[in-house]
Design a protein around this motif. Structure first.
Motif, mmCIF file in Angstrom:
data_model
loop_
_atom_site.group_PDB
_atom_site.id
_atom_site.type_symbol
_atom_site.label_atom_id
_atom_site.label_comp_id
_atom_site.label_asym_id
_atom_site.label_seq_id
_atom_site.Cartn_x
_atom_site.Cartn_y
_atom_site.Cartn_z
ATOM 1 N N UNK A 150 0.797 -1.227 0.000
ATOM 2 C CA UNK A 150 0.000 0.000 0.000
ATOM 3 C C UNK A 150 0.835 1.286 0.000
ATOM 4 N N UNK A 151 1.771 1.470 0.952
ATOM 5 C CA UNK A 151 2.530 2.730 0.957
ATOM 6 C C UNK A 151 3.323 2.957 -0.327
ATOM 7 N N UNK A 152 4.052 1.928 -0.779
ATOM 8 C CA UNK A 152 4.881 2.085 -1.972
ATOM 9 C C UNK A 152 4.036 2.273 -3.234
ATOM 10 N N UNK A 153 2.848 1.667 -3.273
ATOM 11 C CA UNK A 153 1.952 1.844 -4.428
ATOM 12 C C UNK A 153 1.447 3.279 -4.507
ATOM 13 N N UNK A 209 -1.060 15.896 -4.875
ATOM 14 C CA UNK A 209 -0.020 14.932 -4.474
ATOM 15 C C UNK A 209 0.244 14.884 -2.976
ATOM 16 N N UNK A 210 0.112 16.017 -2.281
ATOM 17 C CA UNK A 210 0.451 16.044 -0.857
ATOM 18 C C UNK A 210 -0.400 15.074 -0.027
ATOM 19 N N UNK A 211 -1.731 15.016 -0.226
ATOM 20 C CA UNK A 211 -2.506 14.037 0.550
ATOM 21 C C UNK A 211 -2.060 12.601 0.307
ATOM 22 N N UNK A 212 -1.722 12.260 -0.948
ATOM 23 C CA UNK A 212 -1.224 10.913 -1.243
ATOM 24 C C UNK A 212 0.097 10.660 -0.515
ATOM 25 N N UNK A 217 2.912 7.962 4.032
ATOM 26 C CA UNK A 217 3.740 8.033 5.246
ATOM 27 C C UNK A 217 3.004 7.463 6.454
ATOM 28 N N UNK A 218 1.711 7.816 6.568
ATOM 29 C CA UNK A 218 0.913 7.317 7.698
ATOM 30 C C UNK A 218 0.768 5.805 7.632
ATOM 31 N N UNK A 219 0.475 5.284 6.426
ATOM 32 C CA UNK A 219 0.314 3.840 6.264
ATOM 33 C C UNK A 219 1.617 3.095 6.545
ATOM 34 N N UNK A 220 2.722 3.666 6.062
ATOM 35 C CA UNK A 220 4.022 3.022 6.272
ATOM 36 C C UNK A 220 4.347 2.948 7.760
ATOM 37 N N UNK A 221 4.052 4.022 8.481
ATOM 38 C CA UNK A 221 4.311 4.044 9.918
ATOM 39 C C UNK A 221 3.373 3.092 10.654
#
Length: 225
Positions: A150-153, A209-212, A217-221
């Motif tokens: 998810x984060x990398x996608x 782009x900023x919300x994505x 970042x939130x998902x990765x954390x």
């Protein structure tokens, strides 16, 4: 003078045209990303096959995508198809083909990394429960793979949205092209319009782009906890 330069943005339907150009940008990126996800999953699974020839072919594909600039690929597909194949491809279609070609390779490598990062005992546990290979992948492996992807996608989608600005060079009327048209139309009456038009385009890209970027970042954390 400043007010007149800013007013060009809202003169007639200029701002609406910028929004329509932004939608073209997003449409190219979203369609290409959708194809990239589907084809990338297939490609990622192929990359995990224990076959030397398959691995060599996959590596060649990856290296071509990573070494060749997207702009060159756009020129090859758009101009090359017209000259050597006699096919007139619309600029937007050529863009989708190129970004799908690029995105599939990137997504495939992400899928490969996610698949090989899953411990072998996950597979063995599934087989031990009597599940067939396809069931192991559907119920055990794919859910974990998607979670890790998810984060990398999302980051790949953000990169794709930004990179679509290149399609202006093959005649696609997206947000940058519209901005240039507005600047050219007011070049002699309002020479200071460029900074405001391109500043607006910058804000449009930032708003998209900023919300994505934050979501990734939130998902990765969250997923790393």
């Amino acid at each position: 003078m400043l007010n007149m330069a800013i007013s060009v943005l809202f003169k007639g339907n200029n701002f609406l045209r910028l929004c329509e150009g932004l939608w073209v940008t997003l449409r190219i990126a979203l369609i290409a990303m959708l194809f990239s996800i589907v084809l990338g999953f297939i490609f990622g699974m192929i990359m995990t096959v224990n076959n030397r020839i398959v691995k060599i072919l996959c590596r060649i594909y990856l290296e071509i995508v990573r070494i060749m600039p997207q702009l060159v690929l756009l020129f090859i597909v758009y101009f090359g198809a017209a000259k050597h194949l006699g096919i007139n491809i619309h600029g937007e279609l050529a863009s989708i083909i190129v970004f799908t070609f690029w995105g599939t390779a990137e997504m495939g490598d992400l899928v490969r990394s996610a698949l090989i990062s899953i411990p072998k005992h996950q597979y063995e546990s599934g087989y031990g429960l009597g599940l067939k290979k396809i069931q192991v992948y559907v119920y055990i492996i794919f859910p974990q793979t998607i979670r890790r992807l998810l984060p990398s996608s999302i980051n790949l989608l953000t990169r794709m949205i930004k990179t679509t600005s290149l399609v202006v060079l093959i005649g696609v009327v997206e947000v940058v092209k519209v901005g240039k048209q507005i600047i050219d139309a007011s070049r002699y009456t309002e020479p200071n319009t460029a900074i405001w038009v391109y500043g607006t385009i910058f804000l449009m890209y930032f708003i998209i782009c900023f919300p994505f970027s934050r979501l990734a970042s939130v998902l990765e954390k969250k997923l790393s906890d």
